[in-house]
Design a protein around this motif. Sequence first.
Motif, PDB file in Angstrom:
ATOM      1  N   LYS A 613       0.847  -1.379  -0.104  1.00 31.63           N
ATOM      2  CA  LYS A 613       0.406  -0.373   0.381  1.00 31.63           C
ATOM      3  C   LYS A 613       0.873   1.362   0.065  1.00 31.63           C
ATOM      4  N   ASP A 614       0.431   2.035  -0.961  1.00 33.12           N
ATOM      5  CA  ASP A 614       1.340   3.656  -1.521  1.00 33.12           C
ATOM      6  C   ASP A 614       2.475   3.230  -1.033  1.00 33.12           C
ATOM      7  N   SER A 642      -4.931  11.478  -9.181  1.00 31.64           N
ATOM      8  CA  SER A 642      -5.444  11.570  -7.828  1.00 31.64           C
ATOM      9  C   SER A 642      -3.790  12.067  -7.978  1.00 31.64           C
ATOM     10  N   GLU A 668      -3.705  -2.531  -7.636  1.00 25.71           N
ATOM     11  CA  GLU A 668      -4.755  -1.788  -7.358  1.00 25.71           C
ATOM     12  C   GLU A 668      -4.496  -0.392  -6.620  1.00 25.71           C
ATOM     13  N   ALA A 669      -3.412  -0.323  -6.632  1.00 28.85           N
ATOM     14  CA  ALA A 669      -2.452   0.975  -6.012  1.00 28.85           C
ATOM     15  C   ALA A 669      -3.016   1.913  -7.758  1.00 28.85           C
ATOM     16  N   ARG A 671      -5.830   1.588  -9.735  1.00 28.72           N
ATOM     17  CA  ARG A 671      -6.934   1.536  -9.657  1.00 28.72           C
ATOM     18  C   ARG A 671      -7.604   2.648  -8.583  1.00 28.72           C
ATOM     19  N   GLY A 672      -6.658   2.843  -7.729  1.00 28.32           N
ATOM     20  CA  GLY A 672      -6.981   3.938  -6.548  1.00 28.32           C
ATOM     21  C   GLY A 672      -7.023   4.882  -6.892  1.00 28.32           C
ATOM     22  N   HIS A 673      -5.870   5.506  -7.235  1.00 24.40           N
ATOM     23  CA  HIS A 673      -5.778   6.491  -7.496  1.00 24.40           C
ATOM     24  C   HIS A 673      -5.886   7.351  -9.259  1.00 24.40           C
TER      25      HIS A 673
END
Length: 861
Positions: A613-614, A642, A668-669, A671-673
């Motif tokens: 994550k991140d 973002s 996944e990261a 897709r999150g941003h």
Amino acid sequence: MSGTVLKTSRRNFVAHKGRMALSAVAVLLSVAFVCGTLVFTDTMNTTFDKLFAVTSSDVTVAPKAAGDGEETPDRGRPEVLDGAVVGKVAAAEGVKSAEGGVVSMSVTVVNAENKNMGSTTGAPTVAGNWSDNELKSMKITSGNAPRGPTEVMVDADTAEKHHLKLGDELRTIAITGDIRARISGIATFTVTNPGAAIVYFDTATSQQALLGSAGSFTHVNVTAKDGVSDEQLKQNIATAVGADTYKLQTAKEAADANRKDVGSFLDVMKYVMLGFAGIAFLVGIFLIFNTFSMLVAQRTREIGLMRAIGADSGQVLKSVVVEAFLLGVVGSLLGVGAGVGLAIGLMQLMGAMGMHLSTDDLTIAWTTPVIGIVLGVIVTVVSAFIPARRAGKVSPMAALRESGTPGDKKAGVVRAVLGLVLTGTGGAALYLATAAEKAGPGSLWLGLGVVLTLIGFIVIGPLLAAGVVRVLSGAVLRPFGSVGRLAERNALRNPRRTGATAAALMIGLALVACLSVVGSSMVASATEELDKSVGADYIVNSETGQPVLPQAEQALRATKGLDHVTAYREVAAKITAADGSTVEEGIGATDPTYAKDIRRKMVAGEHAAAYGKDSMSVGSQYATAHGIGLGDELTVAFTGGSTVKLKVAAITSDEGNLDKGMKYISTEAARGHVPADKLPLPFMLLASAQDGQSDAAAYQSVKTALAEYPQYMVRNQTDYKQALKDQVGQLLNMVYGLLGLAIIVAVLGVVNTLALSVVERTREIGLMRAIGLSRRQLRRMIRLESVVIALFGALLGLGLGMGWGIGAQQLLALQGLKVLEIPWPTILGVFAASALVGLFAALVPAFRAGRMNVLNAIASE
């Protein structure tokens, strides 16, 4: 006296037209290649210009994010406009009509047998809605326009190429799924279609099936009222919808943007082909130089008589230059005509490959024949100038001597020293290229080394001939007894001539050897890198750059017998380091299993940690340049998404060439941003079979799973390596084909040298025949002389080319291509083929020598 000299020049030119013929052919071929290239590329430009001019509406309105009009194919669908914008545009002052358009190039069209209907030349497959704007460039010649989701219309060129007819079913594969429809109509271009495959649906089907959004468009075509200029209309629309809200282009601006995209490709092709034409000209220089050197030598007595009756050295020089000028003019004029024919032939070849170019668009700019003729004449006159100066130095006393070749058995000391200095300096430059630590300076040293060694070998050729020809003769000619020794002496009789003849062949073969070494080393390096770094069993991608559609990815993931599937996509971002530096580049967004599929050497951390994550990874060169270590944070602004801070959890080594310098985050990261509609599709899938699963069975399962999607290639590691080898091989074959022109000119040089040599030695040949040399032995002697000259040129060329290739490979090693591989089968095959070239070149001169009348030959002067 001047008029007499000029008349003599014309008379000599006509009298020796047979001896001039091969030199004229060399000029013809070189000029034809230049003019053919210019006519062909000008015709392609005309074709595209007409197409863009006709298809562009007065003003086009497109989404601001559409950039320069290029679709972002990795997303699978183009940027869209809300349908309401059509009404806003239509209400603007000066608008006659506004029509929404839909176009997508992220599609694949297949027939009922699942065969791809797309172009094989690299032109796109385009799907869109049939609208009034299409009537500017097309007309329906069979059937009717599509009227619902079950009907599709196809362009006539695609229908003809793939034998499609009304009622046939086509499947259009898009990101939203498959569209199955039957052909309701066939539309024919009223201008030339350069090769794109085009299918049309009705507007509602296009919106839903291609964009996944009912009521949306990719652009709006706007027509101006009478008297309203395109620029004024553009300003009016900008006022109505907002100047910075959409991308607005006039017809000229849209055509210029499209022309720029196509023009960059055409320019590369044009300059590459002109480069090979330049090589042919360079080779032709040796042919023309040899021809005039031998003609001047054979006319020594005649020139002496001219000097004795009052012609000064300047007039004699002018006489020979005029002959060269006439040769250049005749060869160039014929070359211009042949160039037009060559351009038409290239157009027909492109037509057979699927790119349709009409001879109605054949474009011959006035500059093309001027360039061809000027080049041909200048090259011919410059090539003949040194022999012409030599002719001007012939004294009147030469009229009292027998004509013959001036005594130049040994190259001058100055020439030898100059050749050694140039070759030594060039060799030193090549060594510095191999020792360079950066590609930029190394490339400069390599270029300097290539030029200096080439010139050096040309200058030192006569000096090398004395030694190398003797060595070759020991292996090739001595087994033929006295005939072989005679051939050896003939080749050594005039080292300058032998060196110049061999140099023409040397240039072409040096380039062949250099490119062979570079190509083989690239394949060997890539193969070693794959063996060392790729752990995945299967690789799936499109050779035309199509993204992997979701349905294809799902089909692969559902395949039994696979341990895992990894999707690899690239997201655009702006990355800012702690030192304030900012770069805009792609970040690899992959599944965590990518750490298993690609074995990356690590400088710090573990590859798998980059998928937390991140978290992210960076390459070692980037980390070193910006002082980045594990745990440092980078500010990442995702394009269309973002801006976040990501921690550096791994630093990958940039020693290899696979994914060199790539930064990684997890899918996944990404897709999150990045919003789902902005997230690129994967451009490659990697898969591995389960432990214990038969490789053959798993491979077949993967192929079966993706059989419905012919746009994707499924390869295991063995197939992937072979594909790389084939791609490099195809490129090299194309280059060899272009180099073939230079080699043809070089062969003509050997033919011409032998033919003139036979004329020069007419009396000698007659005497040899008189003392017992048979016709068969005479022909064999000339053939063996030709073979040893060809082998001499091949030996110099292949040796020089391998030196260049090794230098180039050492530079490529800085980019990760570290394996040097000499393709000995190719090198030895070319060397052996050079002997055949020598035999072929000697056929006509040997035949003519054998037909000489013995008494007439002895009586000749």
